[in-house]
Scaffold this motif. Structure first.
Motif, PDB file in Angstrom:
ATOM      1  N   ILE A 110       0.672  -1.159  -0.102  1.00 52.16           N
ATOM      2  CA  ILE A 110      -0.004   0.086  -0.219  1.00 52.16           C
ATOM      3  C   ILE A 110       0.738   1.368  -0.053  1.00 52.16           C
ATOM      4  N   VAL A 111       2.025   0.982   0.294  1.00 53.35           N
ATOM      5  CA  VAL A 111       3.003   2.027   0.373  1.00 53.35           C
ATOM      6  C   VAL A 111       2.979   3.215  -0.969  1.00 53.35           C
ATOM      7  N   GLY A 112       3.027   4.754  -0.450  1.00 55.02           N
ATOM      8  CA  GLY A 112       3.123   5.406  -1.356  1.00 55.02           C
ATOM      9  C   GLY A 112       2.610   7.088  -0.932  1.00 55.02           C
ATOM     10  N   MET A 113       3.009   7.924  -1.629  1.00 56.75           N
ATOM     11  CA  MET A 113       2.681   9.322  -0.869  1.00 56.75           C
ATOM     12  C   MET A 113       3.153  10.376  -2.047  1.00 56.75           C
ATOM     13  N   ALA A 126      12.736  16.295  -5.607  1.00 60.58           N
ATOM     14  CA  ALA A 126      11.426  15.909  -5.407  1.00 60.58           C
ATOM     15  C   ALA A 126      11.059  14.714  -6.516  1.00 60.58           C
ATOM     16  N   TRP A 127      11.491  14.745  -7.747  1.00 62.32           N
ATOM     17  CA  TRP A 127      11.288  13.809  -8.692  1.00 62.32           C
ATOM     18  C   TRP A 127      11.970  12.449  -8.212  1.00 62.32           C
ATOM     19  N   ASP A 128      12.921  12.631  -7.663  1.00 65.81           N
ATOM     20  CA  ASP A 128      13.586  11.089  -6.855  1.00 65.81           C
ATOM     21  C   ASP A 128      12.868  10.627  -5.917  1.00 65.81           C
ATOM     22  N   TRP A 129      12.563  11.620  -4.823  1.00 62.76           N
ATOM     23  CA  TRP A 129      11.602  11.107  -3.758  1.00 62.76           C
ATOM     24  C   TRP A 129      10.331  10.290  -4.336  1.00 62.76           C
ATOM     25  N   HIS A 130       9.643  11.004  -5.206  1.00 60.49           N
ATOM     26  CA  HIS A 130       8.414  10.128  -5.696  1.00 60.49           C
ATOM     27  C   HIS A 130       8.549   8.804  -6.189  1.00 60.49           C
ATOM     28  N   PHE A 131       9.541   8.626  -7.065  1.00 61.65           N
ATOM     29  CA  PHE A 131       9.959   7.465  -7.624  1.00 61.65           C
ATOM     30  C   PHE A 131      10.451   6.509  -6.579  1.00 61.65           C
ATOM     31  N   ASP A 132      11.074   6.896  -5.599  1.00 57.71           N
ATOM     32  CA  ASP A 132      11.304   6.149  -4.590  1.00 57.71           C
ATOM     33  C   ASP A 132      10.283   5.688  -3.664  1.00 57.71           C
ATOM     34  N   ILE A 133       9.427   6.714  -3.148  1.00 57.71           N
ATOM     35  CA  ILE A 133       8.594   6.207  -2.265  1.00 57.71           C
ATOM     36  C   ILE A 133       7.283   5.407  -3.023  1.00 57.71           C
ATOM     37  N   VAL A 134       7.038   5.753  -4.327  1.00 57.89           N
ATOM     38  CA  VAL A 134       5.801   5.332  -4.989  1.00 57.89           C
ATOM     39  C   VAL A 134       6.434   3.956  -5.832  1.00 57.89           C
ATOM     40  N   LEU A 135       7.472   3.960  -6.120  1.00 54.08           N
ATOM     41  CA  LEU A 135       7.778   2.924  -7.236  1.00 54.08           C
ATOM     42  C   LEU A 135       8.894   1.869  -6.981  1.00 54.08           C
ATOM     43  N   ARG A 136      10.124   2.523  -6.112  1.00 50.51           N
ATOM     44  CA  ARG A 136      11.132   1.713  -6.005  1.00 50.51           C
ATOM     45  C   ARG A 136      10.819   0.265  -5.076  1.00 50.51           C
ATOM     46  N   HIS A 137      10.006   0.640  -4.068  1.00 50.34           N
ATOM     47  CA  HIS A 137       9.490  -0.454  -3.180  1.00 50.34           C
ATOM     48  C   HIS A 137       8.651  -1.372  -3.803  1.00 50.34           C
ATOM     49  N   ALA A 138       7.851  -1.054  -4.616  1.00 56.76           N
ATOM     50  CA  ALA A 138       7.014  -2.074  -5.497  1.00 56.76           C
ATOM     51  C   ALA A 138       8.008  -2.971  -6.218  1.00 56.76           C
ATOM     52  N   TRP A 139       9.175  -2.461  -7.030  1.00 56.11           N
ATOM     53  CA  TRP A 139       9.884  -3.241  -7.549  1.00 56.11           C
ATOM     54  C   TRP A 139      10.618  -4.259  -6.858  1.00 56.11           C
ATOM     55  N   LEU A 140      11.147  -3.586  -5.601  1.00 58.47           N
ATOM     56  CA  LEU A 140      11.740  -4.715  -4.653  1.00 58.47           C
ATOM     57  C   LEU A 140      10.769  -5.745  -4.026  1.00 58.47           C
ATOM     58  N   THR A 141       9.302  -5.183  -3.799  1.00 56.68           N
ATOM     59  CA  THR A 141       8.482  -6.166  -3.542  1.00 56.68           C
ATOM     60  C   THR A 141       8.347  -7.415  -4.468  1.00 56.68           C
ATOM     61  N   GLY A 155       0.162 -17.269  -5.673  1.00 59.81           N
ATOM     62  CA  GLY A 155      -0.818 -16.657  -4.922  1.00 59.81           C
ATOM     63  C   GLY A 155      -0.735 -15.146  -5.711  1.00 59.81           C
ATOM     64  N   PRO A 156      -1.414 -14.342  -4.913  1.00 53.94           N
ATOM     65  CA  PRO A 156      -1.670 -13.287  -5.205  1.00 53.94           C
ATOM     66  C   PRO A 156      -0.554 -12.010  -4.845  1.00 53.94           C
ATOM     67  N   LEU A 157      -0.303 -11.137  -5.601  1.00 55.29           N
ATOM     68  CA  LEU A 157       0.327  -9.656  -5.124  1.00 55.29           C
ATOM     69  C   LEU A 157      -0.718  -8.411  -5.570  1.00 55.29           C
ATOM     70  N   ALA A 158      -0.701  -7.733  -4.839  1.00 60.58           N
ATOM     71  CA  ALA A 158      -1.774  -6.456  -4.662  1.00 60.58           C
ATOM     72  C   ALA A 158      -1.119  -5.261  -4.369  1.00 60.58           C
ATOM     73  N   PHE A 159      -1.183  -4.350  -5.343  1.00 64.46           N
ATOM     74  CA  PHE A 159      -0.442  -2.910  -5.183  1.00 64.46           C
ATOM     75  C   PHE A 159      -1.704  -1.792  -5.249  1.00 64.46           C
ATOM     76  N   VAL A 160      -1.475  -1.009  -4.573  1.00 63.99           N
ATOM     77  CA  VAL A 160      -2.370   0.434  -4.749  1.00 63.99           C
ATOM     78  C   VAL A 160      -1.664   1.510  -5.616  1.00 63.99           C
ATOM     79  N   ALA A 161      -2.150   1.646  -6.676  1.00 65.89           N
ATOM     80  CA  ALA A 161      -1.667   2.530  -7.869  1.00 65.89           C
ATOM     81  C   ALA A 161      -2.494   3.804  -7.415  1.00 65.89           C
TER      82      ALA A 161
END
Length: 279
Positions: A110-113, A126-141, A155-161
């Motif tokens: 669910i992480v994102g801001m 600011a650009w790097d912060w968004h891609f870190d908090i919104v996308l990087r963790h999803a890639w690692l997940t 089984g399932p993986l579900a993300f909040v876009a």
């Protein structure tokens, strides 16, 4: 309407005798282990409640120790503190889950801001912060979580876009671009991991009445957004959690690579003034 030449005459088609599933049982996750990332507040807290109510054993992960412990205490989940933008911490949390709870059967991230700013005013940080908090963790997940789920048999993986990743809006450029990247990541992960039994999907909410949104737009903002929605209200965090629960249960066993918009119908409205309608 004429009958196609290769179709059987009406009333002569073979009777459908396919097995009927126990649909009620498809709502359940009894004994299955799910990881919720960003579980300490808002949508994450509600999702932890939803999964545990369906019978899942949940690892409740958040960067805030006190919130993580509070949600775990409410639900009976196991608390775990981690910064999931860091590779080592994502690797370690999945290793901990497998060691302490058993095989991982599902993940909800669910992480994102957002930090809203005009496109012309965005700087590199600011650009790097968004891609870190919104996308990087999803890639690692995906890298660690999908592997863990595949190892358990699938089984399932579900993300909040977000609808910000599907449309355009002022001051949403960095956030929207990162969420659009998440939507693309979900599609690619679904294709790559599907043969191993892993389903990957996302929910794209519109305005959700989270504590952060409440502080940002207040009661007047809620009133305006409710008036803009055909359903006449903004989403509650439980609305999004319920959708994530659907994507986490066998009810959605043949759904993968999809981003399900949950916006109360806002995105399907005719975007121009209606001719001949109320002024």
């Amino acid at each position: 309407m004429s009958t196609p030449p290769d179709s059987p005459p009406p009333g002569t088609a073979p009777l459908d005798d396919s097995p009927v599933p126990d649909y009620a049982a498809l709502h359940r996750l009894d004994g299955r282990v799910h990881v919720v990332l960003g579980a300490g507040n808002g949508i994450g807290r509600q999702t932890t409640h939803a999964l545990t109510a369906a019978g899942a054993r949940v690892l409740c992960v958040d960067a805030d120790k006190e919130r993580t412990r509070a949600v775990a205490a409410e639900t009976g989940a196991v608390p775990y503190v981690a910064d999931i933008t860091r590779r080592a911490e994502v690797r370690d949390l999945f290793a901990f889950c497998a060691r302490e709870l058993g095989a991982v059967h599902g993940v909800v991230d669910i992480v994102g801001m957002a930090r809203y700013a005009d496109l012309a005013d965005l700087d590199d940080a600011a650009w790097d912060w968004h891609f870190d908090i919104v996308l990087r963790h999803a890639w690692l997940t995906v890298q660690y979580g999908a592997e863990a789920v595949a190892a358990s048999g699938g089984g399932p993986l579900a993300f909040v876009a977000s609808v910000s990743g599907l449309t355009g809006a002022p001051r949403h450029a960095a956030y929207g671009a990162a969420k659009a990247g998440l939507v693309s990541l979900v599609r690619s992960a679904a294709v790559e991991y599907g043969p191993r039994g892993v389903r990957v999907n996302a929910v794209a909410p519109g305005v959700v009445w989270t504590p952060r949104v409440a502080g940002l737009i207040g009661a007047e903002g809620r009133r305006r957004n409710a008036g803009n929605a055909p359903l006449g209200r903004v989403a509650e965090t439980s609305d999004i959690a319920a959708t994530l629960l659907f994507l986490s249960t066998p009810l959605s066993a043949y759904v993968s690579g999809q981003t399900l918009v949950v916006d109360g119908g806002v995105g399907v409205k005719f975007p121009y003034p209606t001719v001949g309608g109320p002024s």
